[in-house]
Design a protein around this motif. Structure first.
Motif, PDB file in Angstrom:
ATOM      1  N   UNK A 126       0.854  -1.181   0.000  1.00 20.15           N
ATOM      2  CA  UNK A 126       0.000   0.000   0.000  1.00 20.15           C
ATOM      3  C   UNK A 126       0.897   1.241   0.000  1.00 20.15           C
ATOM      4  N   UNK A 127       0.367   2.342  -0.501  1.00 23.84           N
ATOM      5  CA  UNK A 127       1.161   3.577  -0.576  1.00 23.84           C
ATOM      6  C   UNK A 127       1.756   3.933   0.783  1.00 23.84           C
ATOM      7  N   UNK A 128       0.938   3.866   1.808  1.00 19.60           N
ATOM      8  CA  UNK A 128       1.403   4.253   3.145  1.00 19.60           C
ATOM      9  C   UNK A 128       2.526   3.328   3.621  1.00 19.60           C
ATOM     10  N   UNK A 129       2.370   2.030   3.388  1.00 21.21           N
ATOM     11  CA  UNK A 129       3.415   1.076   3.784  1.00 21.21           C
ATOM     12  C   UNK A 129       4.710   1.338   3.025  1.00 21.21           C
ATOM     13  N   UNK A 130       4.595   1.568   1.732  1.00 22.52           N
ATOM     14  CA  UNK A 130       5.791   1.834   0.927  1.00 22.52           C
ATOM     15  C   UNK A 130       6.458   3.131   1.384  1.00 22.52           C
ATOM     16  N   UNK A 131       5.671   4.146   1.692  1.00 23.38           N
ATOM     17  CA  UNK A 131       6.223   5.412   2.166  1.00 23.38           C
ATOM     18  C   UNK A 131       6.959   5.212   3.495  1.00 23.38           C
ATOM     19  N   UNK A 132       6.416   4.373   4.358  1.00 23.99           N
ATOM     20  CA  UNK A 132       7.080   4.089   5.632  1.00 23.99           C
ATOM     21  C   UNK A 132       8.384   3.327   5.414  1.00 23.99           C
ATOM     22  N   UNK A 133       8.368   2.350   4.514  1.00 22.85           N
ATOM     23  CA  UNK A 133       9.583   1.580   4.226  1.00 22.85           C
ATOM     24  C   UNK A 133      10.681   2.502   3.713  1.00 22.85           C
ATOM     25  N   UNK A 134      10.308   3.413   2.806  1.00 21.92           N
ATOM     26  CA  UNK A 134      11.280   4.312   2.191  1.00 21.92           C
ATOM     27  C   UNK A 134      11.563   5.545   3.034  1.00 21.92           C
ATOM     28  N   UNK A 135      10.786   5.712   4.093  1.00 22.20           N
ATOM     29  CA  UNK A 135      10.944   6.855   4.991  1.00 22.20           C
ATOM     30  C   UNK A 135      10.799   8.179   4.240  1.00 22.20           C
ATOM     31  N   UNK A 136       9.707   8.259   3.444  1.00 22.10           N
ATOM     32  CA  UNK A 136       9.397   9.466   2.702  1.00 22.10           C
ATOM     33  C   UNK A 136       7.928   9.809   2.912  1.00 22.10           C
ATOM     34  N   UNK A 137       7.549  11.084   2.719  1.00 23.05           N
ATOM     35  CA  UNK A 137       6.132  11.444   2.829  1.00 23.05           C
ATOM     36  C   UNK A 137       5.326  10.758   1.728  1.00 23.05           C
ATOM     37  N   UNK A 138       4.063  10.513   1.991  1.00 23.65           N
ATOM     38  CA  UNK A 138       3.226   9.815   1.020  1.00 23.65           C
ATOM     39  C   UNK A 138       3.081  10.631  -0.259  1.00 23.65           C
ATOM     40  N   UNK A 139       3.086  11.947  -0.161  1.00 19.27           N
ATOM     41  CA  UNK A 139       3.015  12.793  -1.357  1.00 19.27           C
ATOM     42  C   UNK A 139       4.232  12.605  -2.246  1.00 19.27           C
TER      43      UNK A 139
END
Length: 160
Positions: A126-139
């Motif tokens: 999911x976008x949120x999970x991927x953003x957390x893995x990469x440590x970047x904002x969802x935007x």
């Protein structure tokens, strides 16, 4: 359940992510081995009840960043080796050619777009999970995904 038993089913996914980062089977295998070793050594840092695959992917990504940085400091140029596709039985040729085209197109993407596409479009995070893995904002993730997807489709259109 033992830590190893939790991690084991995720090795194929970790291998695919390692390949998406490294773009070379030998480097991907080395990255996976180093990542699993680090995960085993730091198993006490994983919090049971959280996604072990996301935690392990973050380890892989950090190791890959370290690898790229050390290579650039050493003055080496990292160029992914062209990989030949093993052409299979009749009917599999088209699939092998298409997978080769996709791999080449992915290889042309900037690393930050390639890793977002690998996590969201290939691995299904999911976008949120991927953003957390990469440590970047969802935007930022969404922006990279849109640019990467457009570039990928453009490159695949050229290959056709």
């Amino acid at each position: 359940m033992r830590f190893e038993d939790e991690l084991l089913p995720h090795l194929p996914r970790l291998r695919r992510v390692a390949y998406a980062l490294a773009r070379n089977p030998a480097d991907a295998d080395d990255l996976l081995q180093a990542g699993v070793e680090r995960a085993l050594l730091r198993r006490d840092q994983w919090q049971p009840g959280t996604r072990i695959d996301a935690w392990a992917i973050r380890i892989l990504r950090n190791l890959w960043i370290d690898t790229v940085r050390s290579r650039s400091r050493a003055g080496e140029t990292f160029v992914p080796a062209e990989q030949g596709d093993a052409i299979g039985a009749h009917g599999e040729q088209e699939m092998a050619v298409e997978m080769h085209n996709i791999g080449r197109a992915m290889g042309k993407l900037p690393p930050e777009q390639r890793e977002v596409i690998a996590l969201v479009m290939v691995e299904g995070f999911a976008y949120r999970e991927a953003a957390e893995i990469l440590d970047i904002p969802i935007g930022t993730l969404t922006s990279r995904l849109v640019r990467g997807r457009d570039a990928l489709l453009g490159a695949l259109g050229e290959a056709a």
